[in-house]
Enzyme design. Structure first.
Site, PDB file in Angstrom:
ATOM      1  N   ASP A  38       1.245  -1.056   0.134  1.00 29.01           N
ATOM      2  CA  ASP A  38      -0.001   0.234  -0.266  1.00 29.01           C
ATOM      3  C   ASP A  38       1.116   1.202  -0.061  1.00 29.01           C
ATOM      4  O   ASP A  38       2.672   1.385   0.361  1.00 29.01           O
ATOM      5  CB  ASP A  38      -0.842   0.093   0.901  1.00 29.01           C
ATOM      6  CG  ASP A  38      -1.685   0.731   1.139  1.00 29.01           C
ATOM      7  OD1 ASP A  38      -1.329   1.560  -0.277  1.00 29.01           O
ATOM      8  OD2 ASP A  38      -2.588   1.557   2.057  1.00 29.01           O
ATOM      9  N   SER A  39       0.022   2.197  -0.782  1.00 25.42           N
ATOM     10  CA  SER A  39       0.854   3.369  -0.950  1.00 25.42           C
ATOM     11  C   SER A  39       1.861   4.171   0.497  1.00 25.42           C
ATOM     12  O   SER A  39       2.886   5.074   0.880  1.00 25.42           O
ATOM     13  CB  SER A  39       0.193   4.327  -1.897  1.00 25.42           C
ATOM     14  OG  SER A  39      -0.578   4.799  -0.711  1.00 25.42           O
ATOM     15  N   GLY A  40       0.517   4.339   1.493  1.00 20.76           N
ATOM     16  CA  GLY A  40       1.278   5.094   2.290  1.00 20.76           C
ATOM     17  C   GLY A  40      -0.431   6.463   2.720  1.00 20.76           C
ATOM     18  O   GLY A  40      -0.480   6.556   4.439  1.00 20.76           O
ATOM     19  N   GLY A  41      -1.108   5.615   2.446  1.00 21.36           N
ATOM     20  CA  GLY A  41      -2.021   6.913   2.198  1.00 21.36           C
ATOM     21  C   GLY A  41      -2.417   7.070   3.129  1.00 21.36           C
ATOM     22  O   GLY A  41      -3.180   7.647   3.904  1.00 21.36           O
ATOM     23  N   HIS A  78      -5.645 -19.831  12.234  1.00 19.71           N
ATOM     24  CA  HIS A  78      -6.599 -20.098  11.484  1.00 19.71           C
ATOM     25  C   HIS A  78      -7.939 -19.253  10.736  1.00 19.71           C
ATOM     26  O   HIS A  78      -7.506 -19.908   9.648  1.00 19.71           O
ATOM     27  CB  HIS A  78      -7.704 -21.020  13.059  1.00 19.71           C
ATOM     28  CG  HIS A  78      -9.327 -21.100  12.209  1.00 19.71           C
ATOM     29  ND1 HIS A  78      -9.686 -22.406  11.818  1.00 19.71           N
ATOM     30  CD2 HIS A  78     -10.023 -19.902  12.626  1.00 19.71           C
ATOM     31  CE1 HIS A  78     -10.934 -22.653  11.554  1.00 19.71           C
ATOM     32  NE2 HIS A  78     -11.529 -21.121  12.575  1.00 19.71           N
ATOM     33  N   GLN A 114     -11.461   6.614  -5.612  1.00 20.48           N
ATOM     34  CA  GLN A 114     -12.334   7.074  -4.066  1.00 20.48           C
ATOM     35  C   GLN A 114     -13.186   7.999  -5.056  1.00 20.48           C
ATOM     36  O   GLN A 114     -13.563   7.625  -5.265  1.00 20.48           O
ATOM     37  CB  GLN A 114     -10.887   8.291  -3.403  1.00 20.48           C
ATOM     38  CG  GLN A 114      -9.448   7.670  -3.319  1.00 20.48           C
ATOM     39  CD  GLN A 114      -9.867   7.357  -1.597  1.00 20.48           C
ATOM     40  OE1 GLN A 114     -11.330   6.850  -0.854  1.00 20.48           O
ATOM     41  NE2 GLN A 114      -8.451   6.027  -1.132  1.00 20.48           N
ATOM     42  N   ASP A 165      -7.683  -7.582   1.231  1.00 17.52           N
ATOM     43  CA  ASP A 165      -6.842  -7.385   1.847  1.00 17.52           C
ATOM     44  C   ASP A 165      -7.955  -7.236   3.617  1.00 17.52           C
ATOM     45  O   ASP A 165      -8.265  -5.957   2.964  1.00 17.52           O
ATOM     46  CB  ASP A 165      -5.550  -6.532   2.114  1.00 17.52           C
ATOM     47  CG  ASP A 165      -5.392  -5.056   2.420  1.00 17.52           C
ATOM     48  OD1 ASP A 165      -6.279  -4.093   1.491  1.00 17.52           O
ATOM     49  OD2 ASP A 165      -5.836  -4.373   2.991  1.00 17.52           O
TER      50      ASP A 165
END
Lengths: 403, 403
Positions: A119-122, A367, A221, A298
């Site tokens: 992920d870009s960190g945004g 699990h 977005q 994710d």
């Protein structure tokens, strides 16, 4: 021809010949294998330098170069994770770009030779740091670790992700909170789009640091506003990158809002490219999103909720802290979802979680991640078999139960 | 004859015939296989209902029914632990005797089918609880978890350990602190001896709850006072139990004091029975104690120090928090002591430990426990080969290095 395409992304455009070699090999990265007739669900293969990934796929979150509490061996051999996530924000702060560069990239640093997406960190800049300041240039933020000041821009987050060496990297975006005023989201989307152009430019001007092809995904977005989502999806689709992501969902809005937005966006995002729904969600969310044409997911839920004693099973969720499990010596999951779910009893796992023993978090995480990976694998099989919708409807009902 | 001996400990002494069958089978539990000519070191086999244990042996500490942060599978298959420790104090408080009884004992509860030894709780009552009160009857203490009041007696700690079902159980003792006044230790030893008689009585009057033979070991106390240690060793030897333990060492006294006390005590404890040195210690401590005739060890050091970033290797100890490892991408231990030591680099492990990631503690614990198990295994081989002393001297020197 296919060889020419293969070379495209590896070689800098120093001359005419090189330019010819740099034609996109878009159709190569994602191969759709089958489509469900009753829904938008499909199966496919994502091809990366570190291996092929069957879709739909769930990616365990390994924020700081580790999927919390799980040995890489168990992640690959037992949980059968095909790709994991890293986070630019966390990795940039610790261990830092210099160490990752000296290590030869994140794969080598953390001893993981399967694909990684960063992920870009945004999202983290906006969720983890106080006193952040947003400018057209980028985001100025303070480290949540030591308060030190840093700047993320569309360009330097590409540079950092080049050093990290993830197979799939993300464009820097602003993730608006929910609920949020229309005007704020409108401006935020405009900024994200402006940033995208700069990220794509930097991406095209630079090469992979470690000689392994990287793919850049842009992020749609627009909050829960259909028109902003449409505008954003059109902008993102027009960028012509190898895959596309949807961000800013599962941030508090009702599930139905999320499903509606996915439909709005997926009607615009190109059908022949992978679609990644970021940070989502519950097992039921996954199935509903697959139904609407999502290929990649994710979420911290299987690990974070696992650490808190929540277990996902095919019959519903278990809160292992509940006193009812105190003397239940039946397996954690009788279906044997994972290597641990038949070895340990509910009573034992409850004892570990209530005692704050790390082994409890480990068992629950193994699990839950196994459950998520098996769920998307089963979805894949059902799509191939042509009975996804029926299976999904019955599963969503069961998954929503509380045991 | 051997069959008669075998039955001895299983059957209650209700009549004459039963009495005949209850003759001790002392020579059966521990078989000495070889002896070193230059030292008191020896190798042997401890026979228990859950399997044979080669000695010298190190027992990983699994206080509350878990060796912290390690899956039972990895403990048996990778670390190759032959026996682990449980703790009566912790298990009695959580999950509690009722749950352990309903589970069918600790082995079933925690899914561990190899041998277990349980400490009696004496040490924990004196080290973990405030406001404890000591009477001839036993110890009244407050739970460190919720402050609730409890009583441990020589009798009920046998009863609890019968329910837990450990293969080797310990008599309830008082472990005096160090340094300590002679008169306090003298009285403490007298109390421990009085408690031992009651523990033995209860042990002989009761049967294993789970039909598997259990052995009771008494504990030599006496601080660092040679005469009190001699008196205690004689009392413990006279109890005629199948194995004997030395407690109250490695509680702060210099290592040379500890070694001297081991020599004093081992000159009295029967040579044909296993000797267990409780709560010890560093790798060098283990080798020096093996040299002096000790067969069994337990210690939290490999796991606790591991969690804090200390690694044991054949070349010395590593403090992984040290900045010098920040860009050292060589393996955690180039000797490949464990399944993790060549997979991960020092720089990566440092990153995990500095970031407070549980995986760091897991890797360090797996490595350290593997190192301890390999160390005692190597000691065993050296004793069998007849070159233990020379190897020990060179190892102790290396083990004391700081890398």
């Amino acid at each position: 021809m296919s060889i020419k395409l293969f070379h495209y992304n590896f070689i800098r455009p120093y001359g005419k010949i090189t330019f010819v070699l740099r034609k996109p090999r878009i159709t190569d990265m994602f191969l759709i294998e089958s489509r469900d007739k009753e829904s938008k669900a499909r199966t496919g293969i994502l091809k990366t330098a570190h291996g092929d990934i069957p879709t739909p796929i769930f990616m365990p979150v390994g924020t700081g170069g580790t999927v919390k509490g799980i040995l890489q061996r168990d992640l690959s051999d037992d949980i059968d994770a095909k790709i994991i996530l890293g986070n630019t924000y966390h990795l940039y702060l610790r261990p830092g770009t210099e160490i990752l560069k000296a290590a030869g990239g994140l794969h080598k640093f953390m001893s993981w030779d399967r694909p990684i997406l960063t992920d870009s960190g945004g999202y983290q800049v906006f969720s983890l740091t106080g006193n952040r300041k947003l400018t057209d240039e980028g985001a100025i933020f303070k480290s949540h670790i030591d308060g030190s000041r840093h700047v993320f821009t569309p360009e330097n987050t590409i540079d950092i992700q080049r050093v990290i060496g993830a197979d799939i990297i993300m464009a820097f975006d602003e993730c608006a909170p929910w609920p949020c005023e229309y005007n704020y989201v409108r401006k935020s989307v405009a900024l994200t789009h402006q940033w995208l152009d700069r990220a794509v430019k930097r991406f095209r001007e630079t090469d992979p640091v470690w000689g392994k092809e990287q793919f850049l995904f842009p992020i749609v977005q627009g909050g829960t506003f259909d028109d902003l989502r449409r505008e954003s999806a059109e902008k993102i689709a027009a960028a012509g990158l190898e895959g596309n992501a949807i961000g800013g969902l599962s941030v508090g809005e009702p599930a139905d809002e999320m499903y509606r937005i996915i439909e709005v966006v997926n009607a615009i995002l190109p059908d022949n490219k992978p679609r990644y729904l970021m940070g989502v969600g519950t097992p039921a969310n996954l199935l509903e999103a697959i139904d609407r044409g999502i290929d990649m997911f994710d979420c911290v839920m299987p690990t974070r909720n696992g650490r808190n004693g929540m277990l996902f099973t095919g019959e519903g969720t278990i809160n292992i802290r509940n006193r009812k499990w105190i003397d239940d010596f039946s397996p954690v999951d009788a279906a044997g979802t994972s290597i641990v779910s038949q070895v340990y009893s509910k009573a034992y796992l409850r004892h570990l979680v209530m005692s704050g023993e790390n082994l409890g978090a480990q068992i629950a995480s193994i699990h839950n991640l196994s459950f998520y990976l098996r769920l998307v694998k089963e979805a894949r099989i059902k799509i191939e078999e042509g009975n996804f919708r029926k299976w999904k409807d019955s599963m969503v009902k069961k998954l929503s139960e509380r045991l």
